[in-house]
Design an enzyme around this catalytic site. Structure first.
Site, PDB file in Angstrom:
ATOM      1  N   GLY A 140       1.115  -1.142   0.232  1.00  0.00           N
ATOM      2  CA  GLY A 140      -0.137   0.008  -0.029  1.00  0.00           C
ATOM      3  C   GLY A 140       1.223   1.429   0.086  1.00  0.00           C
ATOM      4  O   GLY A 140       2.084   1.251   0.246  1.00  0.00           O
TER       5      GLY A 140
ATOM      6  N   GLN B 182       2.422  10.118   1.254  1.00  0.00           N
ATOM      7  CA  GLN B 182       4.230   9.160   1.542  1.00  0.00           C
ATOM      8  C   GLN B 182       5.002  10.146   0.269  1.00  0.00           C
ATOM      9  O   GLN B 182       6.268   9.238   0.350  1.00  0.00           O
ATOM     10  CB  GLN B 182       4.132   8.158   1.001  1.00  0.00           C
ATOM     11  CG  GLN B 182       3.620   7.572   2.639  1.00  0.00           C
ATOM     12  CD  GLN B 182       3.702   6.067   2.390  1.00  0.00           C
ATOM     13  OE1 GLN B 182       2.329   5.190   2.498  1.00  0.00           O
ATOM     14  NE2 GLN B 182       4.263   5.420   3.196  1.00  0.00           N
TER      15      GLN B 182
ATOM     16  N   CYS C  39       6.398  -0.171   7.014  1.00  0.00           N
ATOM     17  CA  CYS C  39       5.841   0.604   5.761  1.00  0.00           C
ATOM     18  C   CYS C  39       7.160   1.026   5.124  1.00  0.00           C
ATOM     19  O   CYS C  39       8.401   1.251   6.130  1.00  0.00           O
ATOM     20  CB  CYS C  39       5.477   2.524   7.354  1.00  0.00           C
ATOM     21  SG  CYS C  39       5.196   4.122   6.362  1.00  0.00           S
ATOM     22  N   LEU C  40       6.974   2.293   3.982  1.00  0.00           N
ATOM     23  CA  LEU C  40       7.970   2.592   2.749  1.00  0.00           C
ATOM     24  C   LEU C  40       8.868   3.962   3.462  1.00  0.00           C
ATOM     25  O   LEU C  40       9.321   4.399   2.665  1.00  0.00           O
ATOM     26  CB  LEU C  40       7.233   3.002   1.373  1.00  0.00           C
ATOM     27  CG  LEU C  40       6.535   0.820   0.986  1.00  0.00           C
ATOM     28  CD1 LEU C  40       6.289   1.208  -0.677  1.00  0.00           C
ATOM     29  CD2 LEU C  40       7.946   0.199   0.591  1.00  0.00           C
TER      30      LEU C  40
ATOM     31  N   HIS D  89      -3.826   1.534   7.296  1.00  0.00           N
ATOM     32  CA  HIS D  89      -2.745   1.178   7.524  1.00  0.00           C
ATOM     33  C   HIS D  89      -2.742   2.673   7.185  1.00  0.00           C
ATOM     34  O   HIS D  89      -2.056   4.016   7.340  1.00  0.00           O
ATOM     35  CB  HIS D  89      -1.991   0.338   7.523  1.00  0.00           C
ATOM     36  CG  HIS D  89       0.009   0.498   6.991  1.00  0.00           C
ATOM     37  ND1 HIS D  89       0.783   0.667   8.356  1.00  0.00           N
ATOM     38  CD2 HIS D  89       0.912   1.521   6.521  1.00  0.00           C
ATOM     39  CE1 HIS D  89       1.800   1.046   7.509  1.00  0.00           C
ATOM     40  NE2 HIS D  89       1.391   1.291   6.910  1.00  0.00           N
ATOM     41  N   GLU D  90      -2.741   2.972   5.362  1.00  0.00           N
ATOM     42  CA  GLU D  90      -3.092   4.120   4.754  1.00  0.00           C
ATOM     43  C   GLU D  90      -3.781   5.066   4.816  1.00  0.00           C
ATOM     44  O   GLU D  90      -3.482   6.163   4.300  1.00  0.00           O
ATOM     45  CB  GLU D  90      -3.289   3.531   2.858  1.00  0.00           C
ATOM     46  CG  GLU D  90      -2.511   2.162   2.830  1.00  0.00           C
ATOM     47  CD  GLU D  90      -1.166   2.471   2.597  1.00  0.00           C
ATOM     48  OE1 GLU D  90      -0.198   3.542   3.269  1.00  0.00           O
ATOM     49  OE2 GLU D  90       0.121   1.627   3.331  1.00  0.00           O
TER      50      GLU D  90
ATOM     51  N   HIS E 259      -2.294   7.132   7.062  1.00  0.00           N
ATOM     52  CA  HIS E 259      -1.437   8.514   6.548  1.00  0.00           C
ATOM     53  C   HIS E 259      -1.877   9.653   5.931  1.00  0.00           C
ATOM     54  O   HIS E 259      -1.650  10.897   6.306  1.00  0.00           O
ATOM     55  CB  HIS E 259      -0.798   7.630   4.599  1.00  0.00           C
ATOM     56  CG  HIS E 259       0.671   6.723   6.042  1.00  0.00           C
ATOM     57  ND1 HIS E 259       1.424   7.361   6.537  1.00  0.00           N
ATOM     58  CD2 HIS E 259       1.156   6.046   5.320  1.00  0.00           C
ATOM     59  CE1 HIS E 259       2.484   6.323   6.585  1.00  0.00           C
ATOM     60  NE2 HIS E 259       1.858   5.079   6.010  1.00  0.00           N
TER      61      HIS E 259
END
Length: 184
Positions: free
Chosen positions: A60, A65, A110-111, A153-154, A157
């Protein structure tokens, strides 16, 4: 095409801001940004493409991000039946959720976070998400398991929340009472 260089890292102020709603109908620029988010997660899961472009695998990605403070997310993962759940959404919202909780047994990553942060992240076991697709269609999806966790999670953000904000600081690996542990 997005690469790891386009992804901002933990500590960047955009990751802590609440993202703005995307006006409908979306501009061509917003559509382009949203499709590049989905393209990244799809490409990052292809070992050949990921290696060639140095992409860290992810399931995701949210617009904040890549330093775009707008409510857009892309998710590309499979559920517990092996069914592909692949969505790019404008203005996603959780419109209902279960009382029951769930968490990933391996913890979340997480990226935008380079180091591994151990700990269980309590999430809703099931969520219903509403949003607008790239084609302008209103979409409502019921999710459970890994896809439900990924969407939460997304969407976090978009509200300036990082996954580790949910981890019990005193006892990060304490099993979450009454919650299902999900294997990834």
């Amino acid at each position: 095409m997005l690469t790891m260089d386009d992804i901002i890292r933990d500590g960047h102020p955009t990751l802590r801001m609440a993202a703005a709603e995307v006006s409908m109908p979306p501009s061509n620029e917003d559509k382009q940004i949203l499709s590049s988010l989905l393209e990244y997660v799809i490409n990052s899961q292809d070992p050949e493409i990921a290696q060639k472009y140095g992409l860290r695998p992810g399931i995701g990605l949210a617009a904040p991000q890549i330093n775009v403070s707008k409510r857009m997310i892309a998710v590309h993962c499979t559920d517990d039946k092996g069914q592909l759940i692949s969505y790019a959404l404008f203005n996603p919202k959780i419109i209902s959720h279960s009382v029951e909780k769930a968490y990933l047994q391996t913890g979340e990553g997480c990226l935008s976070v380079d180091e591994s942060i151990p700990g269980f992240v309590p999430r809703y076991a099931r969520v219903t998400v509403k949003g607008t697709s790239l084609t302008g269609e209103e979409i409502k999806i019921r999710l459970k398991g890994l896809p439900a966790i990924c969407f939460q999670h997304e969407i976090d953000h978009l509200n300036g929340i990082m996954f580790y904000d949910h981890i019990d600081k005193k006892d990060p690996l304490k099993p979450i009472e009454g919650a299902s542990a999900i294997e990834r």
